[in-house]
Design a protein around this motif. Structure first.
Motif, short mmCIF file in Angstrom:
data_model
loop_
_atom_site.label_atom_id
_atom_site.label_comp_id
_atom_site.label_asym_id
_atom_site.label_seq_id
_atom_site.Cartn_x
_atom_site.Cartn_y
_atom_site.Cartn_z
N TYR A 433 0.84 -1.19 0.00
CA TYR A 433 0.00 0.00 0.00
C TYR A 433 0.88 1.24 0.00
CZ TYR A 433 1.12 0.72 4.92
OH TYR A 433 1.79 0.93 6.09
N GLN A 435 0.36 5.48 1.22
CA GLN A 435 -0.54 6.28 2.05
C GLN A 435 -0.02 7.70 2.17
OE1 GLN A 435 -0.43 5.97 6.46
NE2 GLN A 435 -2.42 5.00 6.20
N LEU A 448 -5.37 9.62 2.18
CA LEU A 448 -5.68 8.79 1.03
C LEU A 448 -4.75 7.58 1.05
CD1 LEU A 448 -7.20 8.35 -1.67
CD2 LEU A 448 -5.33 9.61 -2.79
N ARG A 449 -5.33 6.38 0.90
CA ARG A 449 -4.54 5.16 0.87
C ARG A 449 -4.94 4.34 -0.35
NH1 ARG A 449 -6.27 1.38 5.12
NH2 ARG A 449 -7.15 0.14 3.43
N ALA A 450 -3.91 3.77 -1.01
CA ALA A 450 -4.14 2.90 -2.17
C ALA A 450 -3.55 1.53 -1.87
CB ALA A 450 -3.49 3.50 -3.43
N ASP A 451 -4.36 0.47 -1.99
CA ASP A 451 -3.94 -0.92 -1.71
C ASP A 451 -3.85 -1.72 -3.01
OD1 ASP A 451 -4.21 -0.10 0.88
OD2 ASP A 451 -6.03 -1.25 1.30
N TRP A 452 -2.92 -2.69 -2.97
CA TRP A 452 -2.78 -3.62 -4.10
C TRP A 452 -2.45 -5.01 -3.56
CZ3 TRP A 452 -3.91 -3.86 -9.12
CH2 TRP A 452 -3.35 -4.90 -9.88
N PHE A 463 -7.64 -4.18 -6.06
CA PHE A 463 -7.16 -2.81 -5.91
C PHE A 463 -8.19 -2.05 -5.08
CE2 PHE A 463 -7.58 1.61 -7.39
CZ PHE A 463 -6.35 2.10 -6.99
N GLN A 464 -7.71 -1.25 -4.15
CA GLN A 464 -8.62 -0.49 -3.28
C GLN A 464 -8.12 0.93 -3.09
OE1 GLN A 464 -11.06 -1.53 0.71
NE2 GLN A 464 -8.84 -1.59 0.99
N LEU A 465 -9.06 1.88 -3.11
CA LEU A 465 -8.76 3.29 -2.88
C LEU A 465 -9.59 3.75 -1.69
CD1 LEU A 465 -6.93 5.34 -4.34
CD2 LEU A 465 -8.98 6.21 -5.50
N ASN A 484 -14.65 3.55 0.77
CA ASN A 484 -13.85 2.45 0.23
C ASN A 484 -14.34 2.10 -1.17
OD1 ASN A 484 -13.44 2.26 3.21
ND2 ASN A 484 -12.29 0.42 2.68
#
Length: 513
Positions: A433, A435, A448-452, A463-465, A484
């Motif tokens: 991620y 952040q 803001l966090r972006a997951d992979w 993928f999650q924002l 989410n």
């Protein structure tokens, strides 16, 4: 000697006795008795009231054995005979009779203060003597160690002077034995719109935590955390995590559980750090943080898929080696050995082992940069099978020293590679991620966090924002609004809106305020 002179001497002695007793005990009683005496005289003789002429205060001198005789003569000369005069006599003598008791109490208090001063002077003299001996001997010794030794010697010397006072100080306030007690509450309301259609709204008591912290003695500290957690519903998240393990997503207990309970030793030789018990291990940037103190409502997808939604919490021991400075940087190494009970070690036996290298760089008074590398390994149920996790992390923070509560920028990122052997099957995957968090004022924070997640077992690529807005009502109450957006491979996106309220009672406050 003339009669007038003799009367003046008697009158002066009476004035001295009266002034010393009345001035120390109660000046108002003196004024009242004088007024009453004049009123009584006026009533008996029907003469106008005239105030006594001012008399010069005689120089202070000691009163000898004729003190009582002089007092009686002064009283007989100053007051007429009669019942009203008797009343005046009682009022006049009251403060004078009470004066010796007041003086005795003051002398006792002065003696106590003088004794304390003598003990303090003895301590100071002992310290000065030790320092003088060190300088005369010329022995090279660390200044801090010399002062500590001098303080110990002075304390031992003063310990035998008044054991009763020391015993009273040790037992006088038993409240110092009580631990710091805190309670944290966390409730979440959710609106879900999954990809298959429809929507629903719900609310859950996400977590309630009881914290006990105390210093057991000069060498050890303890922290104990009991929690009761429930799962936060997020559309599509269960489908991702259920495929990451052999038995699906890790389930939260329905009762109260021990989240952490450990001892920490301080002041060890060589600045070593030692911890033993059940604790959150030094893995990455997020694992040590309790759930209610996260920068978002839930943990990132990748760590949750690899080590469970609760994080890496196991029982064992942790050793932190002394930090090594390299210019503006500080390097720290941590080793931990714990019982292999995490879902990463399915059916694990024996111990798992963790190592972490952390490099902290102080770039300026307002900026720091930190790098970290982690490795975890342990045996599964079969001695020939093992699981492992490798991770790297980076963190950047900018906060002006004079405005750190009003302006702050934080950037974080982690990436993990995981491997787990289960029978003849092997699950591998990676993910991480990134952040960003910005503090605009004392109360408002946006993030803001972006997951992979690139597959792990049967889990799909996801993928999650996650954007967030947090508002601190006070130091003990925080509200957060979060959205989410979760996109799994092969299906439409899932949407969730969360409203979180976190509050704390006691000294265990939120770390991000």
């Amino acid at each position: 000697m003339t009669a007038g002179h003799t009367g003046m001497v008697v009158r002066n002695r009476a004035f001295e006795v009266r002034s010393r007793g009345i001035r120390r005990a109660n000046c108002r009683a003196s004024e009242c008795s004088g007024s009453l005496r004049q009123a009584t005289f006026h009533a008996m003789n029907q003469q106008p009231i005239r105030p006594d002429p001012p008399e010069p205060e005689p120089p202070p001198r000691a009163i000898g054995s004729d003190k009582a005789l002089g007092t009686r003569r002064a009283i007989r000369g100053a007051f007429p005979v009669g019942i009203p005069s008797l009343l005046c006599l009682i009022l006049a003598l009251g403060p004078a009779l009470a004066a010796p008791r007041v003086a005795q109490a003051q002398e006792t208090r002065a003696d106590s203060l003088e004794a304390r001063m003598r003990r303090l002077e003895a301590v100071v003299d002992s310290l000065l003597g030790v320092i003088a001996d060190r300088e005369a001997a010329g022995a090279p010794e660390d200044e801090l160690e010399a002062l500590r030794r001098a303080a110990r010697e002075a304390a031992e010397a003063a310990a035998g002077t008044d054991e009763s006072e020391q015993d009273e100080s040790r037992t006088g306030d038993l409240s110092i034995l009580n631990p710091e007690i805190s309670v944290t509450g966390d409730i979440v309301g959710a609106w879900l719109a999954p990809e298959e259609g429809g929507s629903e709204a719900t609310a859950v008591p996400r977590e309630f935590e009881l914290s006990l912290q105390a210093a057991l003695d000069p060498y050890t500290r303890t922290k104990i955390f009991f929690t009761r957690e429930e799962e936060v519903p997020i559309a599509g998240r269960n489908e991702v995590l259920e495929g990451s393990g052999p038995d699906g997503e890790e389930e939260h207990g329905t009762g109260i559980e021990l989240e952490e309970g450990y001892l920490t030793w301080v002041g060890l030789p060589g600045s070593l750090g030692l911890k033993a018990g059940k604790f959150r291990q030094e893995l990455g940037l997020y694992n040590r943080t309790h759930t209610h103190a996260l920068l978002e409502v839930e943990r990132p997808l990748a760590p949750a898929a690899f080590i469970g939604d609760d994080g890496l919490i196991q029982t064992g021991a942790s050793l932190v080696l002394p930090s090594v400075g390299t210019g503006p940087g500080t390097q720290t190494v941590t080793f931990e050995a714990t019982a292999a009970s995490n879902p990463l070690f399915e059916g694990g036996t024996g111990f798992s082992y963790l190592g972490r290298l952390q490099s902290f760089w102080d770039l300026s008074p307002s900026t720091y940069l930190q790098f970290g590398v982690n490795g975890v390994t342990g045996r599964n149920g079969d001695l020939d099978l093992s699981s492992g996790l490798l991770g790297v992390d980076v963190s950047f923070r900018w906060a002006p020293p004079s405005q750190s509560r009003y302006r702050e920028l934080t950037l974080k990122g982690e990436w993990y590679w995981a491997r787990r052997d289960i029978g003849e099957d092997r699950s591998t995957g990676d993910g991480g991620y990134g952040q960003a968090s910005v503090r605009w004022s004392r109360r408002w924070i946006t993030g803001l966090r972006a997951d992979w997640l690139d597959g792990y077992g049967a889990a799909p690529t996801a993928f999650q924002l996650v954007p967030t807005v947090s508002w601190w009502q006070s130091e003990w109450v925080r509200l957060r609004l979060q959205y989410n957006f979760l996109k799994r491979s092969g299906v439409e996106a899932d949407h969730t809106v969360l409203l979180q309220i976190v509050w704390a009672v006691g000294p265990h406050r939120h770390e991000t305020y």
